[in-house]
Design an enzyme around this catalytic site. Structure first.
Site, PDB file in Angstrom:
ATOM      1  CD  GLU A 272      -3.165   2.157  -3.066  1.00 29.91           C
ATOM      2  OE1 GLU A 272      -3.635   1.129  -2.593  1.00 29.91           O
ATOM      3  OE2 GLU A 272      -3.487   3.289  -2.691  1.00 29.91           O
ATOM      4  CG  ASP A 276       0.422  -1.579  -4.089  1.00 28.21           C
ATOM      5  OD1 ASP A 276       0.796  -1.083  -3.020  1.00 28.21           O
ATOM      6  OD2 ASP A 276      -0.774  -1.670  -4.422  1.00 28.21           O
ATOM      7  CB  SER A 475      -0.384   2.242   0.020  1.00 25.93           C
ATOM      8  OG  SER A 475      -1.742   2.473   0.268  1.00 25.93           O
TER       9      SER A 475
END
EC number: 3.4.14.9
Length: 563
Positions: A272, A276, A475
């Site tokens: 994650e 990002d 996400s």
């Protein structure tokens, strides 16, 4: 030492009586899956607690947010400074004196406030904290992918009744860090025609959203963007370098993040965190990027709240922030939700754009008194953030029109009333949709989300120097939309305009201008006979699955460039 003991003895007598109240009576306690108790914490061990002091003038703050965020207002874009916000909301002198005396008598030490003076973080021994907060009983827990240690109380705490007008809540007692991670889906089956792609990369996104090689930061403005990462989620700069080597050769980009705020661990990179950073910096290419990395590393601190405190203590911040954090609304106390929402209001008043992922469980589902209902998520449901849903390509191997990604979070808040800026759009959806779930499943008068969407299915990510395919979730869509807004801010700054700030009032006034409307598909929900796993469905205009739609950069730039 004797004087302190006498103070503590007197304090214990006072707060052990009946003159106490519960600041968070609706805060449910539940040990999340994957967490294990290691037992009571040693009474002499020290912990850090954050006290949220009562703020002032919140009605006035709300009015100012509306004024600086509404293009029809003469105050549009005239954002408040951090000092302006502090002067407006800081607690009364009586509140400051009362709380400081209370903490001093308890033996609290090394207390630190923020610029707005509405949060106070102090160190106490476990023994002192349990005397200060009757009912609290501190245990150590371990869990999460990194086997993180945290300290929490499985029992509700009380405060002296005399503190009720002065303290909203004490953070660091109950809430566990949410485990948020993108999904890795199996590769779609089948073979596409010539021109196919094998997963979403920056070049695929730039093709779909009409970004050219020229659509990058100029390097001549003070433009900046940021993402926040929690629960031991780290990125590695070597992964970013490898990602840009593989996927970033067709556009100018920055080789590393400009600033890391917080502790950047040396452990394995998280998918994650890598996602990002890599997609914020490739969508918002060549723009200075900050990473807030696991702020609040002490076991008793709440990382998400610590990130908010950092925003309340920095006068110069990135213009756009993207966050993939989320919790079920019903798992949080109403006081906590309202207090965090006020922090979002403060950010909006300062002209910050906060984007949150809508979540990856569709409409959600839970049972209340034996009846199924949809389960909204927070902060996605806050009226002061822009929430990003998710889409998939209609043909997974081609850059085609988008349809709903069935995991895309969306729905209606059970906490926040519907803000005026979206009433017309929501009413139109409720009136025109032919696939509405039963009315008992959702609160039609609540804040509806998401506001916008982007692709959330089938991304390539580099993590620990390994290219990983078919990573999915909101996400992914959130940093992509955030990076595109940063590019629009770049043009606004070059033209002498202020950054976009809180986007929603303008977004809803423009009725989806500059966005690709997503009109096909439904997201998931309760697996029962009544709804059979189907939540809401998309349709023309705004809907609670993909919002107003996905970005068409040239058209969105034209729409948002002026005033």
């Amino acid at each position: 030492m004797g004087l302190q003991a006498r103070f503590l003895g007197l304090l214990a007598l006072v707060i052990a009586g009946k003159c106490t109240h519960s600041p968070e009576p609706d805060q449910r306690w539940m040990l999340p899956p994957g967490w294990v108790s290691l037992g009571r914490v040693d009474p002499e061990e020290e912990l850090s607690l954050t006290f949220a002091l009562k703020q002032q003038n919140l009605d006035r703050l709300s009015e100012l947010v509306q004024a600086v965020s509404d293009p029809s207002s003469p105050r549009y874009g005239k954002y408040l400074t951090l000092e302006d916000v502090a002067e407006l909301v800081q607690p009364s002198p009586l509140t400051l004196r009362t709380v400081q005396k209370w903490l001093l008598a308890a033996g609290a030490r090394d207390c630190h406030s923020v610029t707005t003076q509405d949060f106070l973080t102090c160190w106490l021994s476990v023994r002192q904290a349990e005397l200060l907060l009757p009912g609290a009983e501190f245990h150590r827990y371990v869990g999460g992918p990194a086997k993180t240690h945290i300290i929490r109380s499985p029992h509700p705490y009380q405060l002296p009744q005399a503190l009720a007008p002065h303290v909203d809540l004490v953070a660091g007692l109950h809430r566990f860090p949410p485990l948020s991670s993108p999904r890795q889906r199996p590769e779609p089956q089948g073979v596409g025609p010539v021109g196919l792609h094998l997963g979403v990369t920056p070049s695929v996104l730039r093709q779909r959203y009409n970004l050219t090689a020229r659509d990058v930061g100029s390097g001549t403005t003070n433009n900046s963007q940021a993402c926040a990462q929690f629960l031991e989620q780290y990125f590695h700069n070597s992964d970013l370098t490898e990602f840009m080597r593989l996927f970033g050769s067709s556009f100018a980009h920055q080789a590393s993040v400009a600033r890391v705020v917080g502790k950047q661990g040396r452990g394995r990179a998280g998918i994650e965190a890598s996602l990002d950073v890599e997609y914020l910096m490739s969508a918002g290419a060549n723009i200075s990027t900050w990473v807030y990395s696991s702020p609040g590393r002490h076991e008793a601190q709440e990382p998400f709240l610590q990130w908010l405190l950092l925003l309340s203590n920095e006068s110069s911040l990135p213009h756009v922030h993207t966050v993939s954090y989320g919790d079920d609304e019903d798992s949080l106390s109403s006081v906590y939700i309202q207090r965090v929402n006020t922090e979002f209001m403060k950010a909006a008043a300062r002209g910050l754009t906060l984007l949150f992922a809508s979540g990856d469980t569709g409409a959600g589902c839970w049972s209340v008194s034996g009846r199924h209902k949809f389960r909204p998520s927070f902060p996605a449901s806050s009226p002061y953030v822009t929430t990003v849903g998710g889409t998939s390509f209609k043909n997974p191997f081609l850059v085609t029109n988008e349809v709903v990604d069935y995991i895309s979070g969306g729905g209606f808040s059970n906490v926040f009333p519907q803000p005026s800026y979206q009433e017309e759009a929501v009413a139109q959806f409720l009136k025109s949709s032919s696939h509405l779930p039963p009315s008992s499943y959702f609160n039609a008068s609540g804040r509806a989300y998401p506001d916008v969407a982007a692709l959330s299915d089938g991304y390539w990510v580099v993590s620990n120097m390994v290219p990983i395919p078919w990573v999915s979730g909101t996400s992914a869509s959130t940093p992509v939309f955030g990076g595109i807004l940063s590019l629009i801010n770049e043009h606004r700054l070059l033209n002498g305009r202020p950054p976009l700030g809180f986007l929603n009032p303008r977004l809803y006034q423009q009725h989806g201008a500059g966005l690709f409307d997503v009109t096909h598909g439904c997201h998931e929900s309760c697996l029962n006979e009544e709804v059979e796993g189907q939540g809401f469905c998309s349709g023309p205009g705004w809907d609670p699955v993909t919002g107003w739609g996905t970005p068409n950069f040239p058209a969105l730039l034209k729409t948002l460039l002026n005033p």
